[in-house]
Design a protein around this motif. Structure first.
Motif, PDB file in Angstrom:
ATOM      1  N   GLU A 124       9.281   2.864  -1.997  1.00 23.24           N
ATOM      2  CA  GLU A 124       9.505   3.669  -0.975  1.00 23.24           C
ATOM      3  C   GLU A 124       9.899   4.909  -2.364  1.00 23.24           C
ATOM      4  OE1 GLU A 124      10.518   3.389   3.600  1.00 23.24           O
ATOM      5  OE2 GLU A 124      10.479   1.596   2.396  1.00 23.24           O
ATOM      6  N   VAL A 125      10.437   6.056  -1.530  1.00 22.44           N
ATOM      7  CA  VAL A 125      10.870   6.878  -1.848  1.00 22.44           C
ATOM      8  C   VAL A 125      11.475   8.091  -0.202  1.00 22.44           C
ATOM      9  CG1 VAL A 125       9.544   7.661  -3.617  1.00 22.44           C
ATOM     10  CG2 VAL A 125       8.248   8.533  -2.055  1.00 22.44           C
ATOM     11  N   PRO A 126      12.451   8.459  -0.655  1.00 24.43           N
ATOM     12  CA  PRO A 126      13.502  10.024   0.389  1.00 24.43           C
ATOM     13  C   PRO A 126      12.019  11.190   0.858  1.00 24.43           C
ATOM     14  CG  PRO A 126      14.256   9.863  -1.624  1.00 24.43           C
ATOM     15  CD  PRO A 126      13.210   9.341  -2.402  1.00 24.43           C
ATOM     16  N   ILE A 178       7.199  16.676   2.970  1.00 28.79           N
ATOM     17  CA  ILE A 178       7.647  15.847   3.345  1.00 28.79           C
ATOM     18  C   ILE A 178       8.579  14.782   3.321  1.00 28.79           C
ATOM     19  CG2 ILE A 178       6.331  14.274   4.809  1.00 28.79           C
ATOM     20  CD1 ILE A 178       3.415  15.172   3.983  1.00 28.79           C
ATOM     21  N   ARG A 179       9.322  14.409   4.130  1.00 21.51           N
ATOM     22  CA  ARG A 179      10.513  13.722   4.618  1.00 21.51           C
ATOM     23  C   ARG A 179       9.668  12.862   5.751  1.00 21.51           C
ATOM     24  NH1 ARG A 179      12.808  19.043   3.202  1.00 21.51           N
ATOM     25  NH2 ARG A 179      13.514  19.135   1.089  1.00 21.51           N
ATOM     26  N   LEU A 223       8.341  16.065  11.773  1.00 30.29           N
ATOM     27  CA  LEU A 223       7.052  15.972  12.863  1.00 30.29           C
ATOM     28  C   LEU A 223       5.618  17.482  12.064  1.00 30.29           C
ATOM     29  CD1 LEU A 223       6.060  15.798  15.596  1.00 30.29           C
ATOM     30  CD2 LEU A 223       6.855  17.951  16.053  1.00 30.29           C
ATOM     31  N   LEU A 224       4.971  16.332  11.607  1.00 25.01           N
ATOM     32  CA  LEU A 224       3.608  16.629  10.815  1.00 25.01           C
ATOM     33  C   LEU A 224       2.140  16.951  12.013  1.00 25.01           C
ATOM     34  CD1 LEU A 224       3.752  15.087   7.571  1.00 25.01           C
ATOM     35  CD2 LEU A 224       4.059  17.702   7.934  1.00 25.01           C
ATOM     36  N   ARG A 225       1.629  18.627  11.768  1.00 28.05           N
ATOM     37  CA  ARG A 225       0.287  18.686  12.534  1.00 28.05           C
ATOM     38  C   ARG A 225      -1.115  18.134  11.878  1.00 28.05           C
ATOM     39  NH1 ARG A 225      -0.614  22.381  16.165  1.00 28.05           N
ATOM     40  NH2 ARG A 225       1.259  21.783  16.944  1.00 28.05           N
ATOM     41  N   ASP A 226      -1.993  17.302  12.996  1.00 28.55           N
ATOM     42  CA  ASP A 226      -3.016  16.546  11.848  1.00 28.55           C
ATOM     43  C   ASP A 226      -3.637  18.116  12.328  1.00 28.55           C
ATOM     44  OD1 ASP A 226      -4.901  13.918  10.928  1.00 28.55           O
ATOM     45  OD2 ASP A 226      -5.471  16.061  11.108  1.00 28.55           O
ATOM     46  N   THR A 227      -4.108  18.683  11.652  1.00 29.63           N
ATOM     47  CA  THR A 227      -4.793  20.268  11.508  1.00 29.63           C
ATOM     48  C   THR A 227      -6.533  19.979  11.918  1.00 29.63           C
ATOM     49  OG1 THR A 227      -5.035  20.782   9.831  1.00 29.63           O
ATOM     50  CG2 THR A 227      -3.951  22.122  11.034  1.00 29.63           C
ATOM     51  N   THR A 228      -7.255  18.760  11.471  1.00 29.22           N
ATOM     52  CA  THR A 228      -8.340  18.535  11.469  1.00 29.22           C
ATOM     53  C   THR A 228      -8.424  17.139  12.566  1.00 29.22           C
ATOM     54  OG1 THR A 228      -8.185  17.436   8.840  1.00 29.22           O
ATOM     55  CG2 THR A 228     -10.460  17.024  10.097  1.00 29.22           C
ATOM     56  N   ALA A 229      -7.611  16.002  13.348  1.00 31.05           N
ATOM     57  CA  ALA A 229      -7.915  15.870  14.336  1.00 31.05           C
ATOM     58  C   ALA A 229      -7.025  16.928  15.425  1.00 31.05           C
ATOM     59  CB  ALA A 229      -7.224  13.987  14.052  1.00 31.05           C
ATOM     60  N   GLY A 230      -6.449  17.135  15.480  1.00 36.31           N
ATOM     61  CA  GLY A 230      -5.206  18.510  16.555  1.00 36.31           C
ATOM     62  C   GLY A 230      -4.838  17.633  16.754  1.00 36.31           C
ATOM     63  N   THR A 231      -3.748  16.670  16.566  1.00 36.12           N
ATOM     64  CA  THR A 231      -3.077  16.119  16.979  1.00 36.12           C
ATOM     65  C   THR A 231      -1.335  16.033  15.468  1.00 36.12           C
ATOM     66  OG1 THR A 231      -3.791  13.531  15.269  1.00 36.12           O
ATOM     67  CG2 THR A 231      -4.673  13.873  17.802  1.00 36.12           C
ATOM     68  N   ASP A 232      -0.747  15.871  16.414  1.00 37.73           N
ATOM     69  CA  ASP A 232       0.878  15.182  16.118  1.00 37.73           C
ATOM     70  C   ASP A 232       0.755  13.702  15.437  1.00 37.73           C
ATOM     71  OD1 ASP A 232       2.411  18.124  17.514  1.00 37.73           O
ATOM     72  OD2 ASP A 232       1.015  17.801  15.992  1.00 37.73           O
ATOM     73  N   VAL A 233       1.844  13.943  14.162  1.00 36.62           N
ATOM     74  CA  VAL A 233       2.240  13.033  13.138  1.00 36.62           C
ATOM     75  C   VAL A 233       4.080  12.623  12.959  1.00 36.62           C
ATOM     76  CG1 VAL A 233      -0.553  12.307  12.999  1.00 36.62           C
ATOM     77  CG2 VAL A 233       0.998  13.279  10.978  1.00 36.62           C
ATOM     78  N   ARG A 234       4.139  11.787  13.003  1.00 42.67           N
ATOM     79  CA  ARG A 234       5.728  11.964  11.907  1.00 42.67           C
ATOM     80  C   ARG A 234       5.899  10.228  10.872  1.00 42.67           C
ATOM     81  NH1 ARG A 234       9.570  14.025  14.246  1.00 42.67           N
ATOM     82  NH2 ARG A 234       9.313  15.191  16.625  1.00 42.67           N
ATOM     83  N   PRO A 235       5.245  10.699  10.375  1.00 42.64           N
ATOM     84  CA  PRO A 235       5.154   9.132   9.256  1.00 42.64           C
ATOM     85  C   PRO A 235       6.559   8.840   8.822  1.00 42.64           C
ATOM     86  CG  PRO A 235       5.450  11.394   7.989  1.00 42.64           C
ATOM     87  CD  PRO A 235       5.488  12.155   8.612  1.00 42.64           C
ATOM     88  N   ALA A 236       6.320   7.380   9.117  1.00 40.89           N
ATOM     89  CA  ALA A 236       7.746   6.527   9.356  1.00 40.89           C
ATOM     90  C   ALA A 236       8.074   6.337   7.288  1.00 40.89           C
ATOM     91  CB  ALA A 236       7.501   5.307   9.893  1.00 40.89           C
ATOM     92  N   HIS A 237       7.661   5.645   6.663  1.00 39.66           N
ATOM     93  CA  HIS A 237       7.612   5.714   5.147  1.00 39.66           C
ATOM     94  C   HIS A 237       7.244   6.833   4.300  1.00 39.66           C
ATOM     95  CE1 HIS A 237      10.478   2.026   6.892  1.00 39.66           C
ATOM     96  NE2 HIS A 237       9.169   1.761   8.087  1.00 39.66           N
ATOM     97  N   LEU A 238       7.563   6.673   2.771  1.00 39.06           N
ATOM     98  CA  LEU A 238       6.890   7.968   2.245  1.00 39.06           C
ATOM     99  C   LEU A 238       7.046   6.577   1.142  1.00 39.06           C
ATOM    100  CD1 LEU A 238       8.702  10.846   2.641  1.00 39.06           C
ATOM    101  CD2 LEU A 238       6.922  10.156   4.010  1.00 39.06           C
ATOM    102  N   ILE A 297       0.496   5.524   9.934  1.00 38.35           N
ATOM    103  CA  ILE A 297       0.323   6.962  11.396  1.00 38.35           C
ATOM    104  C   ILE A 297      -0.827   6.527  11.317  1.00 38.35           C
ATOM    105  CG2 ILE A 297       1.774   9.051  10.142  1.00 38.35           C
ATOM    106  CD1 ILE A 297      -0.114   8.706   8.174  1.00 38.35           C
ATOM    107  N   ASN A 298      -0.970   6.569  12.536  1.00 40.27           N
ATOM    108  CA  ASN A 298      -2.970   5.360  12.408  1.00 40.27           C
ATOM    109  C   ASN A 298      -3.891   6.301  13.291  1.00 40.27           C
ATOM    110  OD1 ASN A 298      -1.426   3.054  11.862  1.00 40.27           O
ATOM    111  ND2 ASN A 298      -1.018   2.228  14.553  1.00 40.27           N
ATOM    112  N   ASP A 299      -3.702   7.694  13.105  1.00 41.64           N
ATOM    113  CA  ASP A 299      -4.635   8.502  13.895  1.00 41.64           C
ATOM    114  C   ASP A 299      -4.782   9.194  12.701  1.00 41.64           C
ATOM    115  OD1 ASP A 299      -2.547   8.929  17.193  1.00 41.64           O
ATOM    116  OD2 ASP A 299      -4.432   7.191  16.155  1.00 41.64           O
ATOM    117  N   VAL A 300      -4.814   9.582  11.705  1.00 37.61           N
ATOM    118  CA  VAL A 300      -4.944  10.202  10.774  1.00 37.61           C
ATOM    119  C   VAL A 300      -6.516   9.051  10.322  1.00 37.61           C
ATOM    120  CG1 VAL A 300      -4.221  10.589   8.633  1.00 37.61           C
ATOM    121  CG2 VAL A 300      -2.801  10.780  10.478  1.00 37.61           C
ATOM    122  N   HIS A 301      -6.922  10.576   9.411  1.00 33.34           N
ATOM    123  CA  HIS A 301      -8.799   9.553   8.939  1.00 33.34           C
ATOM    124  C   HIS A 301      -8.750  10.793   7.236  1.00 33.34           C
ATOM    125  CE1 HIS A 301      -8.624   9.658  13.835  1.00 33.34           C
ATOM    126  NE2 HIS A 301      -9.131   8.369  12.812  1.00 33.34           N
TER     127      HIS A 301
END
Ligand SMILES: Nc1nc2c(ncn2[C@@H]2O[C@H](COP(=O)(O)OP(=O)(O)OP(=O)(O)O)[C@@H](O)[C@H]2O)c(=O)[nH]1
Ligand SMILES: [Mg+2]
Length: 678
Positions: free
Chosen positions: A349-351, A319-320, A324-339, A364-368
């Motif tokens: 913080e890491v790259p 993950i970078r 673009l990642l798919r939240d397959t449980t929620a059926g939504t797409d998320v784009r993490p900003a910071h890792l 990533i607010n919609d993730v549970h």
């Protein structure tokens, strides 16, 4: 990259956080040994944890040992926080199970052991608190082997015990590691231990041989097995979870801690060695950076500064930021900003987060909790985390109107973070209720609401009593208003009798004494009347209502008149039908170490419970009892004080039963006073 992801699990207060602290100190990740009592540990960093002196959330602590990164997931011990425990066990690749050298296997030990079994986790057993009075390694070792399923075998023996616990002997290598000067030094096996060492080494060799066909053949043929072969087979067996090595340690004196670190690095598997993970649809993902990305969110939390943090275990790919990642449980797409990678309260913080890492993602607010994140081109779902039903409920009362307005949103945030909470309005009592895994769990939830600016109080919820009839009775209801102009006239006779159904209605009207068109209104009237029984205004159930007579007026009769008449008849008949108060009962299953059986049963008898069975299992016993809900609303705290925190329970609704006479009078009087007071 050499990584070991290890969940640290065990019964409440066995010493998980203190041992984690000792591991951090020995690896140099910490300069001073923090103490739980002083709130200075790296793991218990929240205010609530410091105040209570317990772990509430799972913390990830990072350390380096012999070119290996250790991600230590220090879990809470209390069953109240089962979500944190299960999430962590599944996110790691192996478990370090702690058992107290003084009190042995406890209910919490059994629970985490069963969870580790459920996820096929390789594990190490650390018998800790070896420096305490009455510490007894051999008795506890036998207890572990008798009570906990699977191939546990001593890989180390203690040198000394209690205040004299000063080292360990590594059995395969026949080498002692003593901490007489603080740091560990290698030494020959003390002479007075050689026989004991040989005895237990032979047992260990037997356990190792059983895991390997070739060695078994050699062993049975009495062929020589050299130490190297034995050692390799031993490590293979531990890696694969075919052997659970047992080691004595003290987190307070750090004796045995370095050997434990070596055992974790050499004995436990790496993410790669764990092999592919499987999705609910059977798809597999290799634990390598080149595979399609997949990760699981094993916990989420709200941070006052960075907002929502999702803790992830990356199973495959990389993950970078900006991916673009798919939240397959929620059926939504998320784009993490910071890792980030984690160490206690610190986020570094890491790259990138490659396969095998445990890290955190923000923004990533919609993730549970429990969601799967994956490459949108190759989606996969790892399925939700199985969590138990809540065992305890409180009623929630907002302190003011404005708190009431904010309650819904704040509660939604709590539920998002913690799927073991349940918030609802009780259909019977109308109260807002919050259910969870125990009193501490609910107290902390209420505290969190306070931190979100919503002040509420919690009380014991009202019991949703019911009423019923025990005899058959008939009565007439006549509603007659005829004082000139269009009047009202409805007249019906109802018979009430006990029924196994919740509610039954029938008509035995003959000869049209009551026109058929009014029968549904009579039924409606009876249905409305049954919402408030005559005893105390509770809903009436298990009643059959039969309309069998009455009269009507050509002009003045109407649906409403007959509905009213039916209500009158229902109440009058119920008064005569020996009404009874019913209370909800639950099937309570209590798991305690055997020595508490008498106390628990004695206590249950004071709660009007009927014991239905007792199932002994090793040193623990499960008592099943049918119990009035009203008697166990605060059972979590009571059981904890009866058993010193060594018990656990679950409860399941089991219908209703009649409330005994004297108690009925008390409840009815109280309820009537409440109704009178409005
Ligand atoms: N003497 C001694 N005391 C210990 C040892 N390990 C832990 N303790 C004490 O036991 C108490 C509980 O320790 P914790 O580390 O908080 O236990 P825990 O398992 O993390 O507890 P929970 O997170 O609440 O489940 C503390 O007072 C520690 O100081 C040990 O090896 N020896
Ligand atoms: Mg702890």
């Amino acid at each position: 990259m050499r990584v070991r992801n290890v969940s640290i699990v065990g019964h409440s207060s066995v010493g998980k956080t203190t041992l984690t602290e000792a591991l951090l100190l020995r690896t140099g990740a910490r300069e001073r040994l923090g103490r739980v009592e002083e709130g200075t540990t790296a793991s218990d960093h929240t205010e609530a944890e410091k105040r209570r002196g317990i772990s509430i959330t799972t913390s990830v602590l990072r350390a380096e040992w012999k070119d290996t990164t250790l991600n230590l997931l220090d879990t809470p011990g209390s069953a109240d926080f089962v979500r944190e425990i299960r999430g962590a066990i599944r996110a790691a690749d192996a478990s370090l199970v702690l058992v107290s050298a003084v009190s042995g296997v406890e209910v919490g030990t059994e629970r985490v052991w069963a969870t580790a079994d459920g996820f096929n986790m390789p594990r190490i057993v650390a018998i800790t608190r070896m420096d305490r009075e009455r510490a007894d390694f051999f008795t506890v070792l036998a207890d572990v082997q008798a009570s906990l399923r699977g191939p546990s075998a001593a890989a180390y023996l203690p040198v000394g015990a209690e205040s004299d616990f000063r080292g360990v002997v590594e059995l395969l290598g026949r080498r002692a590691y003593l901490n007489e000067t603080g740091l560990q030094e290698s030494a020959p096996v003390p002479e007075d231990m050689t026989a004991l060492v040989e005895e237990y080494r032979a047992k260990l060799v037997e356990s190792i041989v059983e895991t390997d066909d070739e060695l078994t053949e050699r062993y049975l043929a009495d062929e020589h097995i050299d130490d190297e072969m034995l050692h390799e087979a031993y490590l293979r067996a531990v890696h694969a979870g075919l052997l659970y090595p047992v080691i004595p340690v003290s987190a307070a004196t750090l004796v045995g801690v370095e050997c434990l670190l070596d055992l974790m690095v050499n004995g436990l598997r790496s993410p790669e060695e764990r092999g592919p993970v499987t999705g609910v649809d059977g798809q597999k993902r290799e634990p390598v950076p080149t595979a399609p990305t997949s990760a699981r969110v094993w916990r989420t939390t709200m941070d006052p500064f960075v907002g929502k943090i999702a803790y992830v275990r990356v199973w495959s790919g990389v993950i970078r930021p900006g991916d673009l990642l798919r939240d397959t449980t929620a059926g939504t797409d998320v784009r993490p900003a910071h890792l980030y990678v984690l160490s206690g309260k610190d986020l570094v913080e890491v790259p990138e987060l490659p396969a095998g890492t445990i890290g955190a993602i923000t923004k990533i607010n919609d993730v549970h909790t429990g969601d799967t994140l994956s490459d949108p081109a190759r989606p996969i779902d790892f399925g939700p985390l199985q969590l138990p039903e809540p065992v305890m409920t409180v009623a929630i009362h907002a302190a003011s109107r404005s708190d009431e307005d904010k309650l819904g949103t704040a509660m939604a945030r709590l539920l998002e973070e913690d799927p073991t909470l349940r918030f609802e309005r009780n259909a019977d009592t109308g109260e807002l209720t919050l259910s969870g895994m125990g009193d501490t769990h609910l107290e902390i939830a209420v505290e969190k609401l306070g931190l979100l600016g919503v002040n509420v109080t919690s009380t014991t919820p009202r019991i949703a009593y019911r009423e019923t009839v025990r005899a058959t009775a008939e009565a007439q209801g006549k509603h007659k208003k005829q004082s000139g102009g269009h009047g009202q006239y409805g007249d019906c006779w109802l018979r009430l009798s006990p029924s196994s159904e919740d509610f039954e209605f029938a008509s035995e009207v003959v000869g049209g004494v009551v026109p058929t068109k009014y029968i549904p209104s009579i039924e409606k009237g009876a249905l409305e009347a049954r919402a408030r029984g005559v005893l105390a205004g509770y809903p009436v159930q298990n009643v059959k209502v039969v309309v069998f007579g009455g009269s009507y007026h050509d002009v003045d009769s109407s649906d409403i008149a007959f509905k009213t008449a039916a209500g009158l008849a229902f109440r009058a008949a119920m008064e005569k039908a020996r009404p009874a108060l019913l209370e909800p009962v639950v099937t309570l299953r209590v798991r305690v170490p055997g020595q508490y059986t008498g106390d628990v049963i004695g206590d249950l008898q004071t709660r009007r419970a009927r014991v239905q069975g007792m199932e002994p299992e090793g040193t623990v016993i499960t008592i099943t009892a049918l119990t009035p809900l009203a008697e166990v609303q605060k059972y979590s705290a009571d059981l904890r004080s009866m058993t010193g925190g060594r018990g656990a329970y679950s409860l399941k609704p089991a219908g209703y039963q009649e409330v005994p006479g004297p108690l009925t009078e008390k409840i009815v009087a109280q309820r009537r006073a409440e109704l009178a007071a409005g």
